[in-house]
Scaffold this motif. Structure first.
Motif, PDB file in Angstrom:
ATOM      1  N   ARG A 221       0.842  -1.210   0.000  1.00 10.93           N
ATOM      2  CA  ARG A 221       0.000   0.000   0.000  1.00 10.93           C
ATOM      3  C   ARG A 221       0.878   1.261   0.000  1.00 10.93           C
ATOM      4  O   ARG A 221       0.526   2.266  -0.577  1.00 10.93           O
ATOM      5  N   THR A 222       2.034   1.197   0.678  1.00 12.62           N
ATOM      6  CA  THR A 222       2.909   2.367   0.765  1.00 12.62           C
ATOM      7  C   THR A 222       3.779   2.512  -0.480  1.00 12.62           C
ATOM      8  O   THR A 222       3.982   3.607  -0.988  1.00 12.62           O
ATOM      9  N   ASN A 223       4.312   1.361  -0.958  1.00 10.52           N
ATOM     10  CA  ASN A 223       5.324   1.439  -2.009  1.00 10.52           C
ATOM     11  C   ASN A 223       4.938   0.764  -3.319  1.00 10.52           C
ATOM     12  O   ASN A 223       5.701   0.785  -4.276  1.00 10.52           O
ATOM     13  N   GLY A 224       3.782   0.103  -3.348  1.00 14.02           N
ATOM     14  CA  GLY A 224       3.331  -0.497  -4.593  1.00 14.02           C
ATOM     15  C   GLY A 224       3.844  -1.910  -4.815  1.00 14.02           C
ATOM     16  O   GLY A 224       4.765  -2.374  -4.155  1.00 14.02           O
ATOM     17  N   LYS A 242      12.167   3.726   1.896  1.00 12.41           N
ATOM     18  CA  LYS A 242      10.817   3.206   1.628  1.00 12.41           C
ATOM     19  C   LYS A 242      10.436   2.146   2.657  1.00 12.41           C
ATOM     20  O   LYS A 242       9.295   2.100   3.117  1.00 12.41           O
ATOM     21  N   GLU A 307      -6.181   2.265   1.871  1.00 14.62           N
ATOM     22  CA  GLU A 307      -5.198   2.913   1.003  1.00 14.62           C
ATOM     23  C   GLU A 307      -4.235   3.761   1.838  1.00 14.62           C
ATOM     24  O   GLU A 307      -4.647   4.420   2.794  1.00 14.62           O
ATOM     25  N   ASP A 309      -1.025   5.219   0.009  1.00 13.41           N
ATOM     26  CA  ASP A 309      -0.588   6.167  -1.014  1.00 13.41           C
ATOM     27  C   ASP A 309      -1.584   6.091  -2.179  1.00 13.41           C
ATOM     28  O   ASP A 309      -1.757   5.027  -2.774  1.00 13.41           O
ATOM     29  N   PRO A 310      -2.257   7.218  -2.499  1.00  4.35           N
ATOM     30  CA  PRO A 310      -3.276   7.197  -3.566  1.00  4.35           C
ATOM     31  C   PRO A 310      -2.733   6.684  -4.900  1.00  4.35           C
ATOM     32  O   PRO A 310      -3.487   6.132  -5.711  1.00  4.35           O
ATOM     33  N   GLN A 311      -1.432   6.831  -5.100  1.00  3.01           N
ATOM     34  CA  GLN A 311      -0.796   6.371  -6.314  1.00  3.01           C
ATOM     35  C   GLN A 311      -1.029   4.863  -6.512  1.00  3.01           C
ATOM     36  O   GLN A 311      -1.151   4.376  -7.632  1.00  3.01           O
ATOM     37  N   PHE A 312      -1.079   4.121  -5.402  1.00  5.21           N
ATOM     38  CA  PHE A 312      -1.242   2.668  -5.513  1.00  5.21           C
ATOM     39  C   PHE A 312      -2.630   2.205  -5.100  1.00  5.21           C
ATOM     40  O   PHE A 312      -2.997   1.061  -5.363  1.00  5.21           O
ATOM     41  N   GLY A 313      -3.382   3.071  -4.472  1.00  3.32           N
ATOM     42  CA  GLY A 313      -4.750   2.735  -4.092  1.00  3.32           C
ATOM     43  C   GLY A 313      -4.839   1.420  -3.351  1.00  3.32           C
ATOM     44  O   GLY A 313      -4.063   1.146  -2.445  1.00  3.32           O
ATOM     45  N   ASP A 315      -4.983  -1.527  -5.242  1.00  2.00           N
ATOM     46  CA  ASP A 315      -4.986  -2.377  -6.438  1.00  2.00           C
ATOM     47  C   ASP A 315      -4.222  -3.697  -6.279  1.00  2.00           C
ATOM     48  O   ASP A 315      -4.275  -4.545  -7.147  1.00  2.00           O
TER      49      ASP A 315
END
Lengths: 437, 327
Positions: A221-224, A242, A307, A309-313, A315
């Protein structure tokens, strides 16, 4: 899969046999093990009408479910399946020597790094021909999970189950809680629960693998997803900022976790959720096994980890997957291929799921109409995911995760202030382990 | 074991009166009389040879192989993946492994605790039971019972006592609620001691039986003599009984050292050697057993354990041999 941990390690206290083997291993000082265990496996001569299958499903529910699949296969093809079931712990501990000796034609195993490891050691046979026939049954993420590092298929997935945050609908309704979708809402909810006299997050890390699940969730969630893969492959550094950020988030919610986690099994932690003493519990769907009362089980629900980081939501979904592989030199290769093809059909998966409703089918073609609401939700979560992860010890070297990560995370859970020295120690040990082969 | 038959031909060489007629038949050129037939020698050879081969193969070769493997890295798959790394495993172990030094320390603590607490307690029990009090057999059985039970089972039983949420202790004293929570299994400051209580519980019974056997062999005349000399009970014990227990003490010491070094099962059942209960034997197992094992690294830990064992065993053997020579 009932006693089969997502980590592949044992949940329950070790059996006497495991213990004895442990002692034996210690006294033999390692050297004797490959020599002694080379005599396992089945000795049946090549019979075109029989396929031998090594299974780790030693618990009653999955054992029966699998037996029904094999019976259906025999009825359809006339090929008999000679099942050689071993205690799941024993199976995992001996897998090395089992595959080097005279293994059964087909064997049960896990997707991810653990499958790729044996594929790259040439202890499994590629099954691209099987996949040509069953490929249409599986989503892209499952295909990716079934391939070795060389791009060939080595694995037929059967079922999978997601990790998520579990809670009881009645508790949420009683206090007027809402499902948090963001980190801030999650932390705020923890605070409210604590004020309401609940343990916000149930937690038991005695078996040392549950903490890995928490780490995985916060990490991707933080780093994808990509960073998760890099980190698990030993490429990214554990002293990276990270990773530090992951532990900062974890430190933030650690006070809301159940006290004394290192001394508690996941089963005991789940009981606090059953008893409505805990508000939430991050675990795989097998947590449902602890809800023996039907009304309690109907009250169980879950949501995806919030979520960060919104960048990774949201997903990425952690969904350990179990299935089958073909051993290095199967005696009845044609029959084995036939069996693997059958195992890759929605039909086989449905037979399994009828007996074991705690997991969901790996195939998108399987009929979901008989699913419980919980299964349906799990299925949607997995099929809607952009990336699927396995679990820390399925996505990374098991020797690294069991000898370095498990004690390190237990250490962190006890002393979150030591995070810097823990991380640099992990990094130093990681370097030698990943350099060794 | 070959000593006795070997002596037979030698003694036969001496011209003993009884064996005169067949003493030196001319047919044997070497001067040795063949008292053993071919078959006897074959039997003896097998009796001595088979155990020797088994011993060498299962004890010495594995130990030596493990020492050799300690200087390699190997994942256990195929012999061609063994790679020589010199002292790297040991360097890694001594400097980089956060569990290694605690494990050594815990093995030492294990020994010290066993020798300081349950051993004297076992002696105390033995002395009391030796006084032929009523129901002595019942007490004896009660204290010895844990020794009969396997360590694994003891581990399970004590887990029921220590379980922080539902265990006996925390339920009784109410220490299973948030805020005042005692984590007997997870807290590194507590768990080793919690396990040692369980280990001592068993060890005391073991020691009691050993001392009881020793006390039975104390000559009653000695006690009588000291009583006649006017010694009280403590003086008799200190100056007469205890010194005669010397051989028993040696056995007790050896047994306790072995118990401390091989400590494994109890901890493995209890919490698999997590935080605070690391032991060398558990580190060896964790590294060697499993799907992608670090056999070289695990062997290096095993070698450390072997060296520690030798450091204890060698002085003992030297002392024993010296005593035999004097005798």
């Amino acid at each position: 899969m009932h006693d089969l941990a997502p980590s592949g390690l044992s949940f329950s206290a070790p059996s006497r046999r495991t213990l004895l083997r442990g002692i034996g291993g210690a006294t033999l000082l390692g050297a004797g093990i490959p020599l002694l265990s080379a005599c396992g496996g089945s000795g049946t001569a090549a019979d075109p009408k029989t396929v031998s299958l090594g299974s780790n499903s030693s618990d009653a529910v999955p054992k029966k479910a699998f037996a029904e699949i094999y019976a259906a296969f025999t009825k359809k093809s006339g090929v008999k399946v000679d099942v050689n079931t071993k205690d799941h712990n024993t199976f995992q501990e001996q897998i090395n020597s089992y595959l080097q000796g005279t293994p059964d034609d087909v064997f049960t195993w896990f997707a991810g790094y653990r499958m790729q490891f044996f594929a790259s050691k040439k202890l499994a046979t590629p099954i691209d021909d099987v996949w040509q026939k069953i490929g249409g049954n599986f989503p892209e993420a499952m295909k990716k999970l079934s391939k070795g590092e060389d791009g060939k298929y080595y694995f037929v997935p059967l079922y999978t189950y997601p990790w998520a945050v579990f809670y009881r609908k009645s508790v949420f309704a009683q206090h007027g809680y809402e499902v948090p979708t963001t980190w801030d809402a999650f932390v705020a909810l923890c605070k409210r629960m604590q004020k309401d006299g609940l343990v916000p997050i149930a937690f038991g890390d005695k078996d040392a693998w549950p903490a890995m699940g928490t780490f995985d969730q916060i990490n991707f969630r933080t780093n994808g997803y990509d960073f998760h893969v890099e980190l698990m492959a030993g490429k990214a550094s554990w002293t990276d900022a990270k990773v530090r950020k992951v532990f900062d988030h974890w430190t933030e919610i650690l006070p809301y976790h159940q006290e004394g986690a290192v001394g508690r099994t996941w089963q005991d932690a789940a009981q606090t959720l059953v008893a409505k003493k805990a508000g939430m519990y991050l675990l795989g769907t097998f947590v449902g096994q602890q809800f023996t009362n039907k009304a309690d089980l109907d009250d169980l629900d879950f949501f995806a980890f919030p979520e960060i980081d919104p960048q990774f939501g949201q997903d990425t979904v952690e969904a350990p997957t179990d299935g089958f592989m073909l051993s290095k030199a199967p005696k009845n290769k044609a029959g084995a291929a036939q069996l693997l093809e059958y195992l890759g059909t929605p039909e086989a998966e449905q037979i399994y799921l009828k007996s074991d409703p705690n997991v969901v089918a790996a195939s998108t073609k399987a009929d979901t109409s008989s699913y419980t609401p919980l299964q349906k939700k799990a299925y949607e979560m997995i099929s809607g995911a952009k990336s699927l992860t396995q679990f820390m010890d399925r996505d990374s070297r098991p020797d690294f995760t069991s000898t370095v990560m498990q004690p390190a995370l237990q250490n962190f859970v006890r002393n979150p202030k030591n995070v810097d020295s823990i991380l640099s120690s992990i990094e130093r040990q990681k370097k030698t382990i990943f350099a060794s082969s | 074991m070959t000593a006795t038959p070997a002596k037979v031909p030698e003694t036969a060489d001496e011209p003993t009166p009884g064996s005169a007629p067949t003493a030196k038949p001319a047919k044997v050129p070497h001067g040795h009389q063949r008292l053993l037939t071919r078959r006897d020698r074959l039997t003896l050879g097998l009796m001595a040879g088979v155990p020797t081969i088994l011993h060498v193969a299962l004890v010495w070769l594995t130990a030596l192989a493990s020492i050799a493997l300690a200087f390699t890295t190997w994942d256990g798959i195929g012999f061609d993946s063994i790679r020589w790394v010199g002292l790297q495993n040991f360097r890694e172990l001594f400097t980089n492994n956060p569990q290694f030094w605690p494990a050594v320390e815990h093995n030492v603590i294990w020994f010290v605790v066993l020798i300081v607490l349950p051993t004297p307690f076992g002696l105390f029990l033995a002395v009391q039971l030796d006084k032929k009090i009523r129901f002595s057999r019942v007490y004896q059985t009660a204290f010895f019972l844990p020794v009969v039970v396997s360590m694994a089972v003891i581990g399970f039983v004590w887990q029921l006592v220590y379980n922080p949420d539902t265990g006996l202790i925390n339920s009784l004293i109410g220490a299973n609620k948030p805020g005042h929570y005692i984590d007997w299994i997870g807290d590194p400051d507590l768990n080793l001691w919690a396990i040692l209580v369980a280990a001592s519980w068993r060890h005391a019974g073991y020691m009691m039986i050993l001392y009881l056997a020793g006390l039975k062999s104390v000559d009653p005349a000695l006690r009588e003599a000291s009583a006649l000399d006017g010694a009280n009970e403590w003086q008799t014990f200190k100056n007469v009984v205890f010194p005669t227990l010397r051989p028993t003490n040696t056995v007790v010491l050896v047994v306790t050292i072995i118990e401390a070094l091989r400590a494994f099962d109890l901890v493995f059942v209890f919490n698999k050697g997590a935080q605070g209960t690391e032991l060398l034997s558990i580190l060896v197992t964790n590294n060697i057993i499993g799907e992608s094992s670090r056999i070289g690294y695990g062997s290096a830990i095993a070698v450390v354990l072997l060296v520690i064992s030798l450091a204890v065993i060698i002085p003992y053997l030297i002392a024993t041999f010296r005593k035999e020579r004097r005798a």
